[in-house]
Motif scaffolding. Sequence first.
Motif, short mmCIF file in Angstrom:
data_model
loop_
_atom_site.label_atom_id
_atom_site.label_comp_id
_atom_site.label_asym_id
_atom_site.label_seq_id
_atom_site.Cartn_x
_atom_site.Cartn_y
_atom_site.Cartn_z
N GLN A 15 0.79 -1.18 -0.12
CA GLN A 15 0.05 0.02 0.03
C GLN A 15 0.92 1.38 0.11
O GLN A 15 0.77 2.24 -0.81
CB GLN A 15 -1.04 0.18 1.19
N CYS A 16 1.81 1.13 0.97
CA CYS A 16 2.67 2.48 0.85
C CYS A 16 3.32 2.79 -0.47
O CYS A 16 3.36 4.04 -1.09
CB CYS A 16 3.85 2.18 1.78
N VAL A 19 0.63 4.20 -2.84
CA VAL A 19 0.27 5.88 -2.68
C VAL A 19 1.39 6.59 -2.59
O VAL A 19 1.24 8.08 -2.54
CB VAL A 19 -0.71 5.86 -1.46
N GLU A 47 2.00 12.32 0.33
CA GLU A 47 2.19 10.92 0.13
C GLU A 47 2.48 10.15 1.35
O GLU A 47 2.06 9.19 1.60
CB GLU A 47 3.18 10.84 -1.12
N GLU A 50 -0.33 9.86 3.54
CA GLU A 50 -1.06 8.83 3.05
C GLU A 50 -0.70 7.38 3.40
O GLU A 50 -1.36 6.29 3.81
CB GLU A 50 -1.28 9.07 1.70
N ALA A 51 0.50 7.27 3.30
CA ALA A 51 1.14 5.95 3.18
C ALA A 51 1.06 5.43 4.64
O ALA A 51 0.93 4.23 4.91
CB ALA A 51 2.69 5.71 2.85
#
Length: 65
Positions: A15-16, A19, A47, A50-51
């Motif tokens: 996921q990291c 995003v 970013e 979000e990560a």
Amino acid sequence: MRVEFDEPKCVAAGQCAMVAPGVFDQRDEDGVAVVLVAEPGPELADEAQEAAAVCPAAAIRLVEQ
């Protein structure tokens, strides 16, 4: 800000890297995340945040300096 990454907690969900490709990548051999930029500037701050928010293992911590 500084990125603190707890590698043993990483579950290789990716996921990291999805995003925040400017801050994270994944190792080819096992999918574990790799921090590309340990101290992201303002242009990468959103970013990085979000990560940290989407990490299913809570392996990413952001520390304001």
